[in-house]
Design an enzyme around this catalytic site. Structure first.
Site, PDB file in Angstrom:
ATOM      1  N   SER A 121     -32.769  22.211  56.712  1.00  0.00           N
ATOM      2  CA  SER A 121     -31.371  22.748  56.658  1.00  0.00           C
ATOM      3  C   SER A 121     -31.336  23.148  55.668  1.00  0.00           C
ATOM      4  O   SER A 121     -29.841  24.269  54.909  1.00  0.00           O
ATOM      5  CB  SER A 121     -30.496  21.936  57.863  1.00  0.00           C
ATOM      6  N   LYS A 141     -26.442  17.985  52.364  1.00  0.00           N
ATOM      7  CA  LYS A 141     -26.069  19.245  52.273  1.00  0.00           C
ATOM      8  C   LYS A 141     -25.293  19.887  51.113  1.00  0.00           C
ATOM      9  O   LYS A 141     -24.596  18.814  50.029  1.00  0.00           O
ATOM     10  CB  LYS A 141     -24.684  19.588  53.645  1.00  0.00           C
TER      11      LYS A 141
END
EC number: 3.4.21.89
Length: 262
Positions: A62, A131
């Site tokens: 990700s 993230k």
């Protein structure tokens, strides 16, 4: 008193002085020194983990291209001491808010040695996500403008240099939600929360995935898409391993021009 008597007295006093001096300290056996050094090292590791640094690994694709799956990273906690909170553009590590990770991703190290090392911050632990912060308290995030860019408080975020290339199926920077078939808006971000996204938007189950889907969920309640700041462990500041890709992890300049929420 004769000269011989004086010499005898001096000699006696000299010997007495030497005998009263403290003896040389006894050196610890090697095995005891080893245990002592290990105890000190363990104590320092616990303090460092609790207050300053901690090691983690990248659990998925990700955050490509900057951070690749299984990369080892270091997180520093000093930036978020006291009232300081994550800023737009920071790459953060945070605990799973609930349901963001599957069982395999949430699993930590399997071997007893790795588990023990993980407890003191010398080995990556499971149950965390990595993230990038896109929105902070008060911000509104939109997808997307006519160039496919995410907007924060009306300003487009240029992805050049840190975002993965857009996929063939999606011509925008937020495709995992609906492959850019419709626009979406999130926020204002509540106080004490952040909105996060992965840099590889096509492969990131991030805040945008946990939003209510327009027209598809009649009883959805907004909120799970925002990560509580008290779950944030710290800010990623270095890509440590593999050594060939060692690099500092910073905040892209494009976030500096984002206006404050009105």
């Amino acid at each position: 008193m004769t000269i011989d008597d004086r010499d005898s007295t001096v000699t006696t006093q000299s010997e007495g002085s030497r005998s009263s001096r403290p003896g040389k300290k006894k050196q610890l056996p090697l095995w005891q020194e080893t245990i002592l050094l290990l105890a000190v090292a363990l104590g320092l590791a616990i303090v460092i983990k609790a207050l300053f640094l901690q090691a983690f690994y990248i659990p998925s694709e990700s955050m490509e291209p900057g951070l690749v799956k299984n990369d080892r990273i270091l997180v520093q906690k000093v930036s978020y001491w006291g009232d300081d909170t994550p800023q737009r553009g920071d790459v953060i590590v945070f605990k799973d808010p609930g349901g963001w990770l599957n069982a395999h991703e949430a699993a930590g190290p399997a071997s007893p040695i790795a588990q023990a090392m993980a407890k003191v911050g010398l080995y990556p632990t499971g149950g965390h996500l990595v993230k990038r912060v896109i929105g902070v308290a008060g911000d509104t995030i939109e997808c997307c403008d006519d160039q496919g860019r995410i907007l924060v408080n009306g300003r487009p975020i240029e992805g050049s240099g840190f975002l993965a290339p857009r996929s063939r199926q999606a011509d925008c920077d937020g495709p995992m939600v609906n492959n850019c078939t419709e626009d979406w808006t999130a926020g204002p971000v509540p106080e004490g929360r952040v909105f996060v996204m992965g840099d590889n938007r096509a492969r990131s189950a991030d805040s945008s995935v946990h939003m209510c889907k327009s027209g598809k969920e009649t009883e959805c309640v907004s909120g799970p898409e925002f990560v509580p700041t008290d779950l944030v462990v710290g800010k990623v500041f270095v890509l440590l391993w593999p050594a060939a890709r060692f690099d500092w992890v910073g905040r892209p300049g494009t976030f500096e021009g984002v206006p404050q929420a009105s």
